[in-house]
Design a protein around this motif. Structure first.
Motif, short mmCIF file in Angstrom:
data_model
loop_
_atom_site.label_atom_id
_atom_site.label_comp_id
_atom_site.label_asym_id
_atom_site.label_seq_id
_atom_site.Cartn_x
_atom_site.Cartn_y
_atom_site.Cartn_z
N TYR A 169 4.67 -9.38 -1.19
CA TYR A 169 4.91 -10.78 -0.81
C TYR A 169 6.31 -11.11 -1.28
N GLU A 197 4.33 -2.54 2.83
CA GLU A 197 4.32 -3.51 3.92
C GLU A 197 4.86 -4.83 3.37
N ALA A 212 0.70 -6.52 -4.07
CA ALA A 212 -0.75 -6.60 -3.89
C ALA A 212 -1.27 -5.29 -3.34
N PHE A 213 -2.30 -4.77 -3.99
CA PHE A 213 -2.92 -3.51 -3.56
C PHE A 213 -4.18 -3.81 -2.77
N ASP A 214 -4.60 -2.85 -1.94
CA ASP A 214 -5.75 -3.16 -1.07
C ASP A 214 -7.08 -3.15 -1.82
N ASP A 215 -7.06 -2.79 -3.11
CA ASP A 215 -8.29 -2.95 -3.90
C ASP A 215 -8.33 -4.32 -4.59
N GLY A 216 -7.38 -5.20 -4.28
CA GLY A 216 -7.41 -6.56 -4.80
C GLY A 216 -6.52 -6.79 -6.02
N THR A 246 -3.24 -7.38 -8.19
CA THR A 246 -1.93 -7.97 -7.92
C THR A 246 -1.06 -7.90 -9.17
N MET A 248 -2.94 4.54 -1.43
CA MET A 248 -3.24 3.11 -1.67
C MET A 248 -2.17 2.26 -0.97
N ALA A 249 -2.62 1.43 -0.02
CA ALA A 249 -1.65 0.59 0.69
C ALA A 249 -1.17 -0.53 -0.24
N VAL A 250 0.12 -0.83 -0.14
CA VAL A 250 0.70 -1.86 -1.00
C VAL A 250 1.48 -2.86 -0.15
N LYS A 251 1.24 -4.14 -0.48
CA LYS A 251 1.95 -5.22 0.21
C LYS A 251 2.89 -5.90 -0.76
#
Lengths: 205, 205
Positions: A6, A29, A58-62, A64, A1-4
Motif C-alpha cells: 500500500y 503488487e 500486507a501478506f496474503d495470510d493477513g 501487515t 507468499m504474495a505481498v502487497k
C-alpha cells in the motif's frame, strides 16, 4: 507468499520499500492510496494500519507491517544489504533512526510543504526557515561520515543507503542545495549507479 | 569491555538505555551532559557525536553508537528481550520506528515544553494543542494493540516495551491523560512489575 505494498508513488518513504524490493528482485503488487486526501485516515484503511500511514506491507495470510524502515529491515533480512555482524547492523539501525528523527521530519516535510498545494497554507516562513536549518544539519552529519567512506554503514551498501537515498535525492524539491555537501552528492551518484537501482517512478511488472 | 553512557538523567531517551542495561545486568558508567544548555552542541561533544544529541554509548576502544533505539537493539542482541524470529523482530522494529516518528515527537516534546523553563517560550497554545492531538493518536494506536495482548510485540516483553515505556510513563508531565486508554495503563503496570525494572532516577553502582 504474495505481498502487497500500500503506497503513494511520490512518497519517499514508499520509494524506499520499492527500491529494496527491486534490489532484492522480489515480486510485489502495488495498491495506490493517496496519503494527502484523507484516504489513509478512513476507518477502512485504519483497520489494516491503525496509524493511518503509508507504506504498509500486507501478506496474503493477513499479516501487515508498517513503518518504512522496519519494512526495509524485514525485507533485507538475510540478504547482502543487511549485515549479520552485530556492530555493523547497529550502525545500519543508527542511520535508520537518524533518518526518521532528524532527516525525514526536516527534508521530507519541507519538500511536502513545497510541492503539495493542499499543504501550502502550513508553509509559513518561520517553519520553512526552521526546516531548512534542521535539514542542512542532517546533511552535514551525513557528509561528515561520507567524507571518510563510500557507504553510510561500514562494509558496503546496505538498506541504510537505500532508506537515506530516498528523501536525500529529492532534497532539491524542498529547496535544499546539496552543493555545500560534496560527499553527499558523490554518495547519491554511487547509490544510483548500483546494479538493480530503480527511479522514483518505477513500478513492478 | 568498559562502556560509558553519555546521558541526561531526566531524558526518556536516556532512560530507555538505562532500563535495557539494568534488565541485562550489564555494568556501565554514566557521563552526565545537559542537552538543554548547549553542552551537546559544542565542538568537543560533536567530535564524538556529530548529531549533537544524547544518549550516546561509547566503548573504550573508541567505538560510539547514537540513537536510543539503535542502542537498545544493539545491547539486547542475543538476549531474551529481542526475538530471533524475523517476523517478531520486524514487529519490534515497527514499534521502535513508530516511537521515534509518531510518539516521541508528540509526547516527549510536549513534556519537554511543559517542564523546562528555557523552552516555555516555544510552548505556544497552537503547538501544545497540535502535540496533544498527535500524542493522543499515538496512545490510541498503542491501546488498540494492547487491548488484545500483554506486550507490544508478540511473544513476550522486548526492547519495544522498554523503549515505549520511557516516555509513555511520563506522559502525565506533558499534560496527557491516560485514563481513556486502560490497555496502556495496564501495560505500564506490567512493564514496571518486571523483575529487574528500574525507575527514572536509578543510576548504576
Amino acid at each position: 507468499m504474495a505481498v502487497k505494498l500500500y503506497q503513494q508513488q511520490d512518497s519517499g518513504n514508499c520509494y524506499k520499500v520499492r527500491l529494496v524490493l527491486a534490489h532484492l528482485g522480489e515480486d510485489f503488487e502495488i495498491v495506490d492510496i493517496n496519503a494527502n486526501d484523507g484516504s489513509t485516515r478512513t476507518a477502512e484503511y485504519r483497520a489494516i494500519n491503525p496509524n493511518g500511514k503509508v507504506p504498509l506491507l500486507a501478506f496474503d495470510d493477513g499479516r501487515t507491517l508498517a513503518e518504512s524502515n522496519a519494512i526495509a529491515l524485514y525485507l533485507a533480512h538475510g540478504s547482502r544489504f543487511l549485515p549479520d555482524d552485530p556492530w555493523r547492523l547497529a550502525k545500519v539501525h543508527e542511520w535508520l533512526f537518524f533518518e526518521q528523527y532528524s532527516h525525514e521530519p526536516a527534508i521530507a516535510v519541507r519538500r511536502s510543504l513545497a510541492i503539495y498545494p493542499e499543504r501550502a497554507a502550513q508553509a509559513t516562513r518561520e517553519r520553512m526557515d526552521r526546516l531548512l536549518a534542521a535539514g542542512n544539519q542532517a546533511l552535514e552529519v551525513m557528509a561528515a561520515t561520507l567524507a571518510d567512506r563510500d557507504w553510510l554503514a561500514p562494509g558496503g551498501p546496505t538498506v541504510a543507503d537505500f532508506c537515506l537515498y530516498a528523501y536525500t535525492h529529492m532534497a532539491g524539491e524542498g529547496g535544499f542545495d546539496l552543493n555545500p555537501f560534496p560527499p553527499v552528492e558523490r554518495w547519491l551518484e554511487r547509490v544510483s549507479s548500483l546494479p538493480g537501482h530503480v527511479e522514483l517512478d518505477w513500478r513492478p511488472g
